[in-house]
Every structure is written in structure tokens, then in C-alpha cells.
Design a protein around this motif. Sequence first.
Motif, PDB file in Angstrom:
ATOM      1  N   UNK A   1      81.209  46.652  95.364  1.00 36.62           N
ATOM      2  CA  UNK A   1      81.643  46.171  96.676  1.00 36.62           C
ATOM      3  C   UNK A   1      82.164  44.740  96.634  1.00 36.62           C
ATOM      4  N   UNK A   2      81.694  43.962  95.667  1.00 36.79           N
ATOM      5  CA  UNK A   2      82.156  42.578  95.572  1.00 36.79           C
ATOM      6  C   UNK A   2      83.421  42.476  94.718  1.00 36.79           C
ATOM      7  N   UNK A   3      83.838  43.632  94.168  1.00 32.72           N
ATOM      8  CA  UNK A   3      85.035  43.639  93.344  1.00 32.72           C
ATOM      9  C   UNK A   3      84.791  43.157  91.927  1.00 32.72           C
ATOM     10  N   UNK A   4      83.533  43.242  91.461  1.00 31.34           N
ATOM     11  CA  UNK A   4      83.189  42.775  90.126  1.00 31.34           C
ATOM     12  C   UNK A   4      83.554  43.762  89.038  1.00 31.34           C
ATOM     13  N   UNK A   5      83.522  43.279  87.802  1.00 23.97           N
ATOM     14  CA  UNK A   5      83.911  44.115  86.669  1.00 23.97           C
ATOM     15  C   UNK A   5      82.755  44.540  85.804  1.00 23.97           C
ATOM     16  N   UNK A   6      81.599  43.870  85.930  1.00 22.44           N
ATOM     17  CA  UNK A   6      80.490  44.204  85.041  1.00 22.44           C
ATOM     18  C   UNK A   6      79.142  43.821  85.626  1.00 22.44           C
ATOM     19  N   UNK A   7      78.128  44.587  85.208  1.00 26.21           N
ATOM     20  CA  UNK A   7      76.736  44.307  85.543  1.00 26.21           C
ATOM     21  C   UNK A   7      75.989  44.106  84.235  1.00 26.21           C
ATOM     22  N   UNK A   8      75.368  42.939  84.079  1.00 29.20           N
ATOM     23  CA  UNK A   8      74.677  42.637  82.841  1.00 29.20           C
ATOM     24  C   UNK A   8      73.302  42.059  83.082  1.00 29.20           C
ATOM     25  N   UNK A   9      72.697  41.587  81.995  1.00 31.28           N
ATOM     26  CA  UNK A   9      71.379  40.992  82.089  1.00 31.28           C
ATOM     27  C   UNK A   9      70.294  41.892  81.536  1.00 31.28           C
ATOM     28  N   UNK A  10      69.075  41.634  81.980  1.00 25.02           N
ATOM     29  CA  UNK A  10      67.902  42.381  81.511  1.00 25.02           C
ATOM     30  C   UNK A  10      67.726  43.575  82.447  1.00 25.02           C
ATOM     31  N   UNK A  11      68.503  44.601  82.204  1.00 25.53           N
ATOM     32  CA  UNK A  11      68.536  45.785  83.056  1.00 25.53           C
ATOM     33  C   UNK A  11      67.538  46.836  82.597  1.00 25.53           C
ATOM     34  N   UNK A  12      67.006  46.680  81.421  1.00 20.10           N
ATOM     35  CA  UNK A  12      66.215  47.716  80.751  1.00 20.10           C
ATOM     36  C   UNK A  12      64.711  47.474  80.817  1.00 20.10           C
ATOM     37  N   UNK A  13      64.289  46.316  81.378  1.00 25.14           N
ATOM     38  CA  UNK A  13      62.865  45.988  81.478  1.00 25.14           C
ATOM     39  C   UNK A  13      62.694  44.932  82.553  1.00 25.14           C
ATOM     40  N   UNK A  14      61.467  44.499  82.750  1.00 28.20           N
ATOM     41  CA  UNK A  14      61.247  43.365  83.642  1.00 28.20           C
ATOM     42  C   UNK A  14      61.693  42.080  82.958  1.00 28.20           C
ATOM     43  N   UNK A  15      62.141  41.131  83.756  1.00 26.41           N
ATOM     44  CA  UNK A  15      62.432  39.792  83.245  1.00 26.41           C
ATOM     45  C   UNK A  15      61.133  39.010  83.337  1.00 26.41           C
ATOM     46  N   UNK A  16      60.348  39.080  82.272  1.00 30.10           N
ATOM     47  CA  UNK A  16      59.008  38.496  82.313  1.00 30.10           C
ATOM     48  C   UNK A  16      58.458  38.354  80.904  1.00 30.10           C
ATOM     49  N   UNK A  17      57.446  37.498  80.774  1.00 28.49           N
ATOM     50  CA  UNK A  17      56.716  37.424  79.514  1.00 28.49           C
ATOM     51  C   UNK A  17      55.637  38.502  79.533  1.00 28.49           C
ATOM     52  N   UNK A  18      55.735  39.434  78.618  1.00 30.54           N
ATOM     53  CA  UNK A  18      54.786  40.541  78.559  1.00 30.54           C
ATOM     54  C   UNK A  18      53.525  40.129  77.799  1.00 30.54           C
ATOM     55  N   UNK A  19      52.430  40.790  78.111  1.00 25.35           N
ATOM     56  CA  UNK A  19      51.163  40.550  77.404  1.00 25.35           C
ATOM     57  C   UNK A  19      50.788  41.747  76.549  1.00 25.35           C
ATOM     58  N   UNK A  20      51.763  42.625  76.306  1.00 24.34           N
ATOM     59  CA  UNK A  20      51.497  43.822  75.499  1.00 24.34           C
ATOM     60  C   UNK A  20      52.747  44.197  74.721  1.00 24.34           C
TER      61      UNK A  20
ATOM     62  N   UNK B   1      55.658  46.838  73.514  1.00 26.71           N
ATOM     63  CA  UNK B   1      56.338  47.952  74.178  1.00 26.71           C
ATOM     64  C   UNK B   1      55.812  49.275  73.634  1.00 26.71           C
ATOM     65  N   UNK B   2      55.887  50.314  74.441  1.00 26.55           N
ATOM     66  CA  UNK B   2      55.413  51.628  74.030  1.00 26.55           C
ATOM     67  C   UNK B   2      56.586  52.585  73.854  1.00 26.55           C
ATOM     68  N   UNK B   3      56.364  53.634  73.108  1.00 29.85           N
ATOM     69  CA  UNK B   3      57.398  54.656  72.908  1.00 29.85           C
ATOM     70  C   UNK B   3      57.766  55.288  74.254  1.00 29.85           C
ATOM     71  N   UNK B   4      56.773  55.553  75.066  1.00 30.38           N
ATOM     72  CA  UNK B   4      57.040  56.147  76.379  1.00 30.38           C
ATOM     73  C   UNK B   4      57.869  55.196  77.246  1.00 30.38           C
ATOM     74  N   UNK B   5      57.538  53.901  77.190  1.00 30.85           N
ATOM     75  CA  UNK B   5      58.292  52.924  77.968  1.00 30.85           C
ATOM     76  C   UNK B   5      59.723  52.793  77.483  1.00 30.85           C
ATOM     77  N   UNK B   6      59.909  52.789  76.169  1.00 29.03           N
ATOM     78  CA  UNK B   6      61.258  52.741  75.584  1.00 29.03           C
ATOM     79  C   UNK B   6      62.073  53.939  76.055  1.00 29.03           C
ATOM     80  N   UNK B   7      61.480  55.127  75.979  1.00 25.31           N
ATOM     81  CA  UNK B   7      62.191  56.349  76.368  1.00 25.31           C
ATOM     82  C   UNK B   7      62.535  56.337  77.853  1.00 25.31           C
TER      83      UNK B   7
END
Length: 271
Positions: free
Chosen positions: A74-93, A95-101
Motif C-alpha cells: 500500500x505504501x508502494x514499497x519494493x521489499x520487506x526485510x529484517x528479522x522476519x523469521x523470529x523475534x527480534x530479541x536476545x534469546x535465553x535458549x 533454537x529447536x528443530x520444531x521452531x526452525x521448521x
Amino acid sequence: MEKSATCGYSLIEFAYLRPEKFDLDALAKRAAALKLDIAVTMGLPVSHDVSSEDAQAVRAGEDMLADAVRAVRDIGGSKLGGILYSAHAKYSRMPTKRGWDSSVAAIAKTAGLAQSAGIDLVLEVVNRFETNLLNTTAQGLAFIEQVGSEHVRLHLDTFHMNIEEANPAAAIRLAGDKIGYFHIGESNRGYLGDGVINFDLMFDALLDINYERDITFESFSRAVVDEGLSLACAIWRDTWTENMPLAQHAKQFIDLKMDEAKRRRATVARP
């Protein structure tokens, strides 16, 4: 937007923070008038983490990504980027296979929506303090291979590569045409050239892979950048307070380094 155009930039990047507060149609028209392309980047909150083992969080994340795709359209942009695949945060664990999938499936679903909207989907590989899933180019390549969509590419960033990659220039060459978006950022998040990153090696590598997509300068200061984003990126001190001289310097620096890399290549190529 007007300052970016004045500095000679051809693209402006918006953070996906509170789109409901903006008139996206008006922004699209203004960008078009200034001949500015638009990229949008974001990171998912923990409550919307598509790499979570909580099905409700995954669904919420998928919905948020779908909303973001529509906003970029809607804004007429060409791309969406960033950390789209997880939370933007420092994790304390770990990653798991289930989470990756779950994340792979969510990105594949979002890629279909982005392709239909005519938007590129680019996944930013970031340092260990901002995600536990994709910290290196090699991990990013393995991830997008599992996604299985030619419409998904990597979003690399010199700031993060300086932390995680044994050889950032080699990582650029490894990614090759899978790089869809590139961030130039200094090791201290401030003025280019004031840190320890060897940008000569970066630009040489970009030329080696014939990279012709966007190169975007990224820097942070609490004096200008949204407070929530500054906190997420751990901006505890400001390396600058005035954005116009910073932006002017960055444009000149990027143009200079690209020109120098081209001259080095021409010199080497001579018999």
C-alpha cells in the motif's frame, strides 16, 4: 524523505513500528514525487515469534507478516526485510528443530503473499544478541533453501557480519545472487569510517558477485530513532545527534568506496 532525496539517495527505509499512525497513501505519493523507492524492515515481537513452539504465537506472527506485506504494497514499497523469521530479541535458549521448521513454513507462506503483491522478501542475518536462528550467511542460505522459494533472498548487514562471520567478504561471495538487500553499517553504529570494518573488502566482494541491488546506510541514535527500536538494538550512547551531516557523509562514503573498488578491479584486469 525530503532530506534523503536531497542527499542523493534513491531509496528510503522505514521501520514497521506503528503503521496505523501514518497515511500510507500520502507517503506513497510523496515518495513517488521525490523519486524514492521504499524498503520496509521489521523484527517480530516475542508474542509473534514464528520460530516459537507456541502455535498461537506462530499464528500471530504469520498474521503480522501478512499485514506487513500489505502495508509495503500500500505504501508502494519494493521489499520487506529484517528479522522476519523470529523475534527480534536476545534469546535465553537454543533454537529447536520444531521452531526452525515452523519458521520455514511461515516464511514460505509469507513469500507467496509477497510474490503476489510484487514485493521482495529479504531475511536479515543478524548477530547472536538479536536472534538465535540466523546468525551467519551459511545458516541463512540453508534456511532459504528449505523455504524453497526463489522469491526469498538474504538481507546482509556489515555491522552484524563484523560480529559473526569469520570472513565477511567471503560470506558475501558465498551468498552471491542470493543477496537481495544489503545494509552498510559501522561497527559502532555511527559514522562510516569511524569503526573497525574494512569496507574495501566488502565493496570488492560486492563487485565480485556483480551485486546491483540496493545498498542502504543504517545508523542509530536515540536522538532521532524510535525509542523502542533503539532499546531493541541496545543503543545506550549516541555517536551522533544531527542526521543530515551523517546522511551526507554516508552517501559520499558509499560512492567513494564503490568507485575505489571499481578502480582496483580495472587495475587488476589490465594485462
